[in-house]
Design an enzyme around this catalytic site. Structure first.
Site, PDB file in Angstrom:
ATOM      1  N   ASP A   1      45.038  40.718  36.461  1.00  0.00           N
ATOM      2  CA  ASP A   1      45.531  40.271  37.759  1.00  0.00           C
ATOM      3  C   ASP A   1      46.268  38.933  37.624  1.00  0.00           C
ATOM      4  OD1 ASP A   1      45.265  40.803  40.720  1.00  0.00           O
ATOM      5  OD2 ASP A   1      44.348  38.813  40.680  1.00  0.00           O
TER       6      ASP A   1
ATOM      7  N   GLU B   1      38.916  43.870  18.186  1.00  0.00           N
ATOM      8  CA  GLU B   1      37.587  44.045  17.583  1.00  0.00           C
ATOM      9  C   GLU B   1      37.090  45.478  17.778  1.00  0.00           C
ATOM     10  OE1 GLU B   1      35.127  41.200  19.639  1.00  0.00           O
ATOM     11  OE2 GLU B   1      36.190  39.490  18.746  1.00  0.00           O
TER      12      GLU B   1
HETATM   13  C1  GLC Z   1      47.040  40.542  42.727  1.00  0.00           C
HETATM   14  C2  GLC Z   1      46.324  41.700  43.373  1.00  0.00           C
HETATM   15  C3  GLC Z   1      46.217  41.419  44.841  1.00  0.00           C
HETATM   16  C4  GLC Z   1      45.418  40.155  45.038  1.00  0.00           C
HETATM   17  C5  GLC Z   1      46.027  39.001  44.273  1.00  0.00           C
HETATM   18  C6  GLC Z   1      45.074  37.835  44.163  1.00  0.00           C
HETATM   19  O1  GLC Z   1      48.353  40.438  43.133  1.00  0.00           O
HETATM   20  O2  GLC Z   1      46.995  42.888  43.094  1.00  0.00           O
HETATM   21  O3  GLC Z   1      45.610  42.478  45.530  1.00  0.00           O
HETATM   22  O4  GLC Z   1      45.392  39.822  46.400  1.00  0.00           O
HETATM   23  O5  GLC Z   1      46.339  39.360  42.948  1.00  0.00           O
HETATM   24  O6  GLC Z   1      44.029  38.163  43.307  1.00  0.00           O
END
Ligand code: GLC
Length: 572
Positions: free
Chosen positions: A227, A277
């Site tokens: 993310d 790993e």
């Molecule tokens: C990413 C995720 C989204 C979230 C953001 C903050 O863009 O896809 O859903 O709100 O990160 O974590």
């Protein structure tokens, strides 16, 4: 726990039986041309009637996924969370939210998926924790300058007594990006205030995430979706640039204080040593909203290995755009050892069946604010185009990421009542943006029932009555359904998959046509008039053809061509 027993009767209906596959195997290249199906766990299937989807619910639908024919599942966050941002506010990276199940349930899910030959990719959220994470609680209890505060991005406020934020930065969900903690210090949150940003220059933060990667890898996870991968490295030396400077894009290519800095790749090189790993090595895909030419760095073999390409997601209904996006991304992928990725929908964007139902360039924020009525969508056209582009993308080299419900052709639920909205964007923007809930409404499995087979009770986001006609059970009975199309396409794709190259076939400016090395050919009519179907054996079409020789507008066809005849038409 095994899958079939928990299906509502009829859910699997007449889908063809899955291939008999024993475990996902040890192929280290499995991800290169995989079809990965994203599950937003709270909205997929609810096993205990509390209105929230859960891990046993997903396990109960493994047969569905298997018959659909996906290679892997990407599971959005399932960690303990107060849901300030749909689970992307993580309290504990090495546990399961009790509402969604237990670690045993997680192990059952891994076992169920692997038993069906499906791999599992989990979301990892390294840019920020939640404000309930034990580290953040400790930071709040600790003094400025303490090692507990150093795990986050704390700064002294400006003004005489630190009563002003350290900079004028705005969070991505609206409102200020800094929150005061009452002692002259403020913490940075690029997203909601409940999502304090971590300090990735802190050795403990770095080491702890390596442990988290091992924790899930040891439990059998095959890969990670990372993310906000472009946001971790930060350089906040004073004076900080203003929001205006950030917005106007003067700070490009590594000079931005938090976006796409070069040091971020040091982090991923460390992660790669952990991935390697394992046998096969764990994979990763970066969510990096960076310019196309910067994306390949995230996808490098000594980094995350693959990165989302959102260029088709942003493209309009236009053959030229599709052609150039595909060409550019294949060219970029060629010299790296990554494969490219194709995405039309995910949990953050308006579903593509609705986007293609609207005139190109529609302001989707305004459209949602108007309850999806202005401009009025042409639902049938949107559906045709969505099916056509998906079939096109599934023929491309690289991997394709599907979002739950797109195989049903689900449109956006654009008129969710405001009382039901959960996305922090709604409140943080003071009602100027409705946010992303409309693509997160729980799936309809059956035509009837309190939540259309999603669970025994009402669902956590209200489902509209028209969901009934999109239900899995309804589509199973219909050979022309979107579900039948996806199933057929994934089956064929598996059988036809070949080297990661294509040859363009010139068929006119409103057409995107290409052939893979084994004669697998895809042709899409983006124009307004019918065109002839090229020679070859017709394999699948995204909509019925008026006759076997005519490809109408808004339709894709796959054919199998034998070399001789078709080679002569090539125009590279
Ligand atoms: C990413 C995720 C989204 C979230 C953001 C903050 O863009 O896809 O859903 O709100 O990160 O974590």
């Amino acid at each position: 726990m095994r899958a079939a027993s928990a299906h509502p009767s009829g859910v699997l209906g007449n889908l063809p039986a899955p291939d008999v596959r024993v475990g996902p195997g040890a192929d280290p290249s499995w991800w290169r041309q995989a079809v990965v199906y994203q599950i937003y766990p709270r909205s997929f299937a609810d096993s205990n009637g509390d209105g929230v989807g859960d891990l046993p619910g997903i396990t109960s639908r493994v047969d569905y996924l298997s018959r659909l024919g996906v290679d892997a599942v990407w599971l959005s966050p399932f960690y303990p969370s107060a849901l300030a941002d749909g689970g992307y506010d993580v309290d504990d990276y090495r546990a399961v939210d009790p509402t969604l199940g237990t670690l045993d349930d997680f192990d059952d899910l891994v076992g169920g998926l692997h038993g069906a030959g499906i791999r599992l990719v989990v979301d990892i959220v390294p840019n920020h924790t939640s404000n309930r994470h034990e580290w953040f609680r400790e930071a709040l209890r600790s003094a400025p300058g303490s090692s507990a505060r150093d795990r986050y991005v704390f700064r002294t406020g400006s003004g005489i007594a630190g009563e002003q934020p350290p900079s004028d930065w705005q969070s991505l969900f609206g409102g200020p990006a800094w929150e005061p903690v009452g002692d002259g210090e403020w913490y940075l949150h690029l997203f909601a205030p409940e999502q304090p940003d971590l300090n990735w220059a802190n050795a403990e933060v770095r080491a702890d995430f390596l442990q988290t990667l091992r924790f899930w890898s040891d439990r059998g996870v095959d890969g990670f979706r990372v993310d906000v991968a472009h946001g971790l490295a930060k350089e906040l030396a004073d004076p900080m640039p203003s929001q205006r400077e950030l917005d106007t894009g003067v700070l490009v290519d590594g000079a931005h204080p938090w976006e796409d800095r070069d040091e971020v790749h040091d982090i991923y090189r460390e992660w790669r040593t952990v991935f390697d790993e394992y046998d096969p090595p764990r994979t990763a895909v970066a969510e990096a909203w960076v310019p196309t030419h910067r994306r390949t760095r995230y996808a490098s073999p000594d980094g995350l290995g693959q990165a989302f390409n959102f260029d088709l997601l942003k493209a309009g209904w236009n053959a030229e755009d599709f052609h150039s996006v595909i060409e550019e991304n294949l060219e970029l992928a060629a010299p790296t050892s990554a494969s490219t990725t194709w995405v039309f929908s995910n949990h953050d964007v308006v579903r593509h069946a609705s986007r293609f139902a609207l005139p190109d360039g529609t302001d989707l924020v305004q459209w949602l604010l108007h309850g999806g009525l202005d401009p009025a969508p042409d639902a049938e056209l949107g559906m045709r185009r969505a099916r056509a582009v998906t079939l096109l993308a599934l023929a491309l080299p690289g991997s394709t990421y599907l979002y739950q419900g797109e195989e049903l052709g689900l449109p956006e639920v654009a008129d969710l009542p405001t009382w039901s909205l959960q996305d922090p964007t709604w409140v943080r923007s003071a009602g100027k943006e409705k946010g992303r809930d409309g693509c997160r409404v729980p799936l309809p499995w059956t035509v009837e029932g309190p939540s259309f087979g999603f669970g025994e009770g009402a669902s956590h986001l209200p489902q509209p009555s028209w969901f009934a006609s999109y239900a899995v059970a309804a589509q199973l009975a219909d050979p022309d359904s979107t579900l039948a199309l996806y199933t057929r396409a994934l089956q064929l794709r598996r059988a036809l998959q070949t080297a990661e190259t294509l040859t363009w076939v010139d068929s006119g400016s409103d057409v995107v046509a290409f052939r893979r090395p084994n004669g697998w050919c895809s042709i899409t009519n983006f124009g307004a008039t019918p065109i002839p179907v090229p020679p070859g054996k017709l394999l699948v079409v995204s909509d019925r053809l008026p006759d076997a020789d005519t490809l109408p507008p808004n339709v894709t066809a796959w054919l199998r061509q034998t070399s001789g005849r078709s080679e002569s038409e090539e125009n590279q």
